[in-house]
Design a protein around this motif. Structure first.
Motif, mmCIF file in Angstrom:
data_model
loop_
_atom_site.group_PDB
_atom_site.id
_atom_site.type_symbol
_atom_site.label_atom_id
_atom_site.label_comp_id
_atom_site.label_asym_id
_atom_site.label_seq_id
_atom_site.Cartn_x
_atom_site.Cartn_y
_atom_site.Cartn_z
ATOM 1 N N LEU A 71 0.804 -1.219 0.000
ATOM 2 C CA LEU A 71 0.000 0.000 0.000
ATOM 3 C C LEU A 71 0.841 1.276 0.000
ATOM 4 O O LEU A 71 0.304 2.371 -0.118
ATOM 5 C CB LEU A 71 -0.937 0.019 1.220
ATOM 6 C CG LEU A 71 -1.982 -1.085 1.277
ATOM 7 C CD1 LEU A 71 -2.820 -0.946 2.542
ATOM 8 C CD2 LEU A 71 -2.868 -1.051 0.051
ATOM 9 N N VAL A 77 -5.408 5.232 -0.642
ATOM 10 C CA VAL A 77 -5.388 4.787 0.750
ATOM 11 C C VAL A 77 -5.338 6.023 1.633
ATOM 12 O O VAL A 77 -4.506 6.907 1.430
ATOM 13 C CB VAL A 77 -4.169 3.869 1.020
ATOM 14 C CG1 VAL A 77 -4.140 3.425 2.461
ATOM 15 C CG2 VAL A 77 -4.210 2.665 0.098
ATOM 16 N N SER A 117 -8.543 0.021 3.239
ATOM 17 C CA SER A 117 -7.187 -0.292 2.803
ATOM 18 C C SER A 117 -6.929 -1.792 2.815
ATOM 19 O O SER A 117 -6.184 -2.300 1.982
ATOM 20 C CB SER A 117 -6.165 0.431 3.679
ATOM 21 O OG SER A 117 -6.225 -0.036 5.007
ATOM 22 N N SER A 121 -5.827 -3.920 -0.478
ATOM 23 C CA SER A 121 -4.553 -4.643 -0.521
ATOM 24 C C SER A 121 -4.667 -5.991 -1.208
ATOM 25 O O SER A 121 -3.672 -6.537 -1.661
ATOM 26 C CB SER A 121 -3.987 -4.820 0.887
ATOM 27 O OG SER A 121 -4.754 -5.753 1.617
#
Length: 142
Positions: A71, A77, A117, A121
């Motif tokens: 990330l 994000v 997030s 991912s």
């Protein structure tokens, strides 16, 4: 249905029935697991509730992610993310995050941005709760 397909389907059904009836071990009796023989409860402990599980995961700010984190450097994000990559991609974490973000009141959930997030991912499609232009404003933009 052609005769060849029918024969293959019947053969597969017979194999499945045989495996279920006899088992993979060929029918030999195995010793019971030690926890059953000792009188212990053979059932595994129930998984932690989603709120408890997500609260137990460490979080970091996006800018504090390691350089090798998937990330790191992504512009989709926001705020804080779960620090551990393996925990972020864990099946239980993914299920809990999907549950949190599916709630119509997801905007007020405590793990909203961390879950966004976590789903990002593993390449999961982002739910509506993860759109940064909807209220409330993402922490990084506030």
């Amino acid at each position: 249905m052609t005769p060849e397909i029918r024969k293959a389907a019947l053969r597969a059904a017979a194999k499945a029935a045989l495996v279920l009836a006899v088992g993979c071990s060929g029918g030999s009796a195995a010793a019971p697991p030690s926890n059953i023989a000792s009188g212990a409860d053979p059932t595994p402990p129930p998984p932690a509730t989603c709120e408890a599980h997500l609260s137990s995961l460490a979080v970091v700010k996006v800018g504090q992610l390691a350089d090798d984190d998937p990330l790191h450097g992504r512009n989709d994000v926001f705020g804080e993310v779960f620090a551990d990559v393996a925990a972020r991609q864990d099946a239980h974490t993914q299920e809990c995050c999907a549950e949190v973000l599916a709630d119509p009141d997801a905007a007020s959930k405590p793990h909203r941005w961390e879950c966004c997030s976590a789903l990002a991912s593993v390449g999961t499609a982002q739910p509506f709760a993860c759109t940064p232009w909807g209220p409330p404003c993402p922490p990084a933009m506030a």
